[in-house]
Design an enzyme around this catalytic site. Sequence first.
Site, mmCIF file in Angstrom:
data_model
loop_
_atom_site.group_PDB
_atom_site.id
_atom_site.type_symbol
_atom_site.label_atom_id
_atom_site.label_comp_id
_atom_site.label_asym_id
_atom_site.label_seq_id
_atom_site.Cartn_x
_atom_site.Cartn_y
_atom_site.Cartn_z
ATOM 1 N N TRP A 1 -41.850 0.628 -13.448
ATOM 2 C CA TRP A 1 -42.907 1.346 -13.971
ATOM 3 C C TRP A 1 -43.939 0.117 -14.268
ATOM 4 O O TRP A 1 -45.234 0.474 -14.430
ATOM 5 C CB TRP A 1 -42.831 2.330 -15.060
ATOM 6 N N ASP A 2 -43.568 -1.089 -14.507
ATOM 7 C CA ASP A 2 -44.429 -2.072 -15.003
ATOM 8 C C ASP A 2 -45.682 -2.176 -14.015
ATOM 9 O O ASP A 2 -46.672 -2.730 -14.287
ATOM 10 C CB ASP A 2 -43.744 -3.665 -14.940
ATOM 11 N N LYS B 1 -38.109 -0.530 -29.645
ATOM 12 C CA LYS B 1 -38.291 -1.479 -28.812
ATOM 13 C C LYS B 1 -39.724 -1.988 -28.534
ATOM 14 O O LYS B 1 -39.977 -3.036 -28.548
ATOM 15 C CB LYS B 1 -37.404 -1.307 -27.569
ATOM 16 N N GLN B 2 -40.266 -1.038 -28.047
ATOM 17 C CA GLN B 2 -41.565 -1.203 -27.440
ATOM 18 C C GLN B 2 -42.551 -0.271 -27.747
ATOM 19 O O GLN B 2 -42.208 0.958 -28.166
ATOM 20 C CB GLN B 2 -41.350 -1.731 -26.269
ATOM 21 N N GLU C 1 -36.663 2.105 -25.281
ATOM 22 C CA GLU C 1 -35.298 2.067 -24.635
ATOM 23 C C GLU C 1 -34.299 2.163 -25.961
ATOM 24 O O GLU C 1 -33.119 2.529 -25.574
ATOM 25 C CB GLU C 1 -35.084 1.322 -23.600
HETATM 26 C C1 BGC Z 1 -38.528 -2.697 -20.855
HETATM 27 C C2 BGC Z 1 -38.878 -1.768 -19.734
HETATM 28 C C3 BGC Z 1 -39.567 -2.595 -18.517
HETATM 29 C C4 BGC Z 1 -38.355 -3.536 -18.243
HETATM 30 C C5 BGC Z 1 -38.798 -4.548 -16.863
HETATM 31 C C6 BGC Z 1 -37.416 -3.748 -20.131
HETATM 32 O O1 BGC Z 1 -36.959 -4.552 -21.294
HETATM 33 O O2 BGC Z 1 -37.851 -1.776 -21.882
HETATM 34 O O3 BGC Z 1 -40.015 -0.989 -20.263
HETATM 35 O O4 BGC Z 1 -39.594 -1.917 -17.405
HETATM 36 O O5 BGC Z 1 -38.121 -4.305 -19.175
HETATM 37 O O6 BGC Z 1 -39.966 -5.376 -17.324
#
Ligand code: BGC
Length: 725
Positions: free
Chosen positions: A318-319, A566-567, A460
């Site tokens: 999704w990035d 996490k984010q 996550e």
């Molecule tokens: C993040 C995801 C991301 C992926 C690739 C993961 O660590 O939690 O949101 O899409 O890394 O960048």
Amino acid sequence: MLSDWIIEKNRFDIEDIEKHGSKFLLGNGFMGYRGTMEEYSAEQLVAVNLAGFFDLAQNSNWRESVNAPNPLYTVLTVDGINLDLSTLNPVSHSQRLDIKCGIHNRKTQFSVNGVNITITAERFVSMTRENIIALKYTVITDKDITVTLKSGIDKNVWNISGNHLNYLDEITNGNFFKLNCETVQLKNKLEVYETVIGLDDCVNEDLLHKATINLKANEEFEFVKFGGIYHSDSLENSHNNFLDAVKVGYDEIKNEHISAWEQIWENSDVIIEGDDDAQLALRYSIYHLCSIAPHNTDKCGIPARGLSGQVYKGAAFWDTEMFMLPFFQFSDKKAARNLLKYRINTLEGAKRKAKEFGFEGAFFAWESQETGDDACTLFNVTDVFTNRPQRTYFKDKQIHVSADIVFAMWDYCRTTGDYSLLVDGGLDLMYECMWFFYTYSVFKPHKNRYEILDVVGPDEYHERVNNNAFTNVMVKSAVDIFIRAIDKVKNIYPEYFASFDKELNWVYDFSEKLYVPQPNEKGIIEQFDGYFTLEDTTPEILKTRELIKNEYWGGHGLASNTMVLKQADVIMMLNVFKSAYSTEIKKLNWDFYEPYTEHGSSLSACAYAIVAAEIGYTDWAYKYFMKTASVDLTGDTKQYLGSLYIGGTHPAANGGAWNTAIFGFAGVSVTDDTLDISPRIPKNWNSLSFKLNWKGEELNIKITDDKVLIDGIVNSSVTVYGKEY
Ligand code: BGC
């Protein structure tokens, strides 16, 4: 003063080898060439990483992008000693990347038995001829000596999960080599060409040109080298393509390449006056985005680690849609369209995935490769305590990806004015995604609403949660977009619409009754049902509880029963849906969630930065902007998830840096018909200037402390702080 265009290090530290491979990366969207030295091999993580070309190595659990054999391999030997920076201490060493034109240089002086030998090398991955890579190699010594030189194609390149190539045959013709390979899984062909010019009297064998050279003191010895890499569609004309590059010659090809980069910067540069560090970091982020964009193909996405290697399997996440696409929409429409077409081209894979998990419609891959089938495994992390594979739910529960793609598609259409994408597969894709969400969601009759249960949101660390606010809002927005897209197509492509034979009544009911979490009495939007009941602690405290370095905080790990995320999750939502929430709600949620956020993903800081800029937290915005923009300069990111190596470049953060500058500081926002600019630039910036391509018109914008200058002709409404001028 630090130059605005040069990335440089004037010393050698052995621990830089891995980091510099990414930091000094060259790329052109077709291939990435790591910032390694000419004499390096697999041990130093040499990789010619190919976009959209995947394979499964024997005995491996996952497919990953293929690294081609290295056609630039070159090593000098003096008195039996290899001049190899990784084993021989240099007298001096500098490595340099000019991001203005995508050219890499190194200069290393070695001393062997009292003789100083200086190697300089310049290389570039051609921006005009995507298969071509070129090197100019120079040696000078301070005494007369005899050296041996070996230069050719090195098969010994970095592979994370095993060998990907069978070598079919090697063709030698004078100073030309050609290596024919095929991938081990699908037997897809890969050809590597190589030649040297200026190396006479070589013995050409085993893909190496071997020469003994008598160097005269202080007289420069120089040769150039071309590599050509071909697979898929480019195989057809490989021989001529390579010979043509060689015929045109190094200097001419370099000039073409420089001009191509000039054009790229002409369309995409963002100028910050008054802050050199921010300027360099932002330009460096833009450099990466342009080096990895699929300029000429709609058959691949942008991998989460760019073209810096096989980390994250070379797959697109999704990035791309949520972090990188805005940059391309405004500066390189063709690349943006290619990226979305790639999703349309992989719709069948998304349908297969939905079916696999018992749903209908299109469930896009969490980690997408060439077919759209999911490269993510159900056991993506290895537990550092037991060394056992750990069940993760990225693949089967991070469903927001399908909504992200729909959102991005509409955003592309309204930003570029190119609605033709909708009738080029876009509307179909939207329909399939909506049908997937409809089959995934659960109707609760007693509440008269649809809920989305058992998902993973952007954060996550909390798996299998219900009604993740980000996911629900994203899906609701996607349904509403689909409804708008239907109307649009009905209006501008009536014939197409007449053939779009789908029953659509359910869409309106779904849109009306889909549950969207709202702020509570304190103004806070709960990240998911029950989040507020979790242990109230912070990332700093969790860190002190770690038993082993790189312990994974998700799964049944340290963070999952706590409020630590996490984010950016709710904040990501506020960032995407700016106009749907008041400044007060944004402030309350920013203040609430910030202390809980680990920023364990490089995708996190930019969301906090953009929202901070909007609500007037300028210092915070600046801090998070610099974190995002300099992630690949400092290399200061997580390198492991459990025992999984996740190093490399961070294109989502690179996109996030641009987003922060444009949407955060310049305060640009678009609706279907308007573009508004409501700037709030950092105090130390004298001005911020950039170009936006909006609905086919070019706008040159310059923001200073008290002025917004807009130069361009537009047919739609451009407003400043909501006011039309
Ligand atoms: C993040 C995801 C991301 C992926 C690739 C993961 O660590 O939690 O949101 O899409 O890394 O960048």
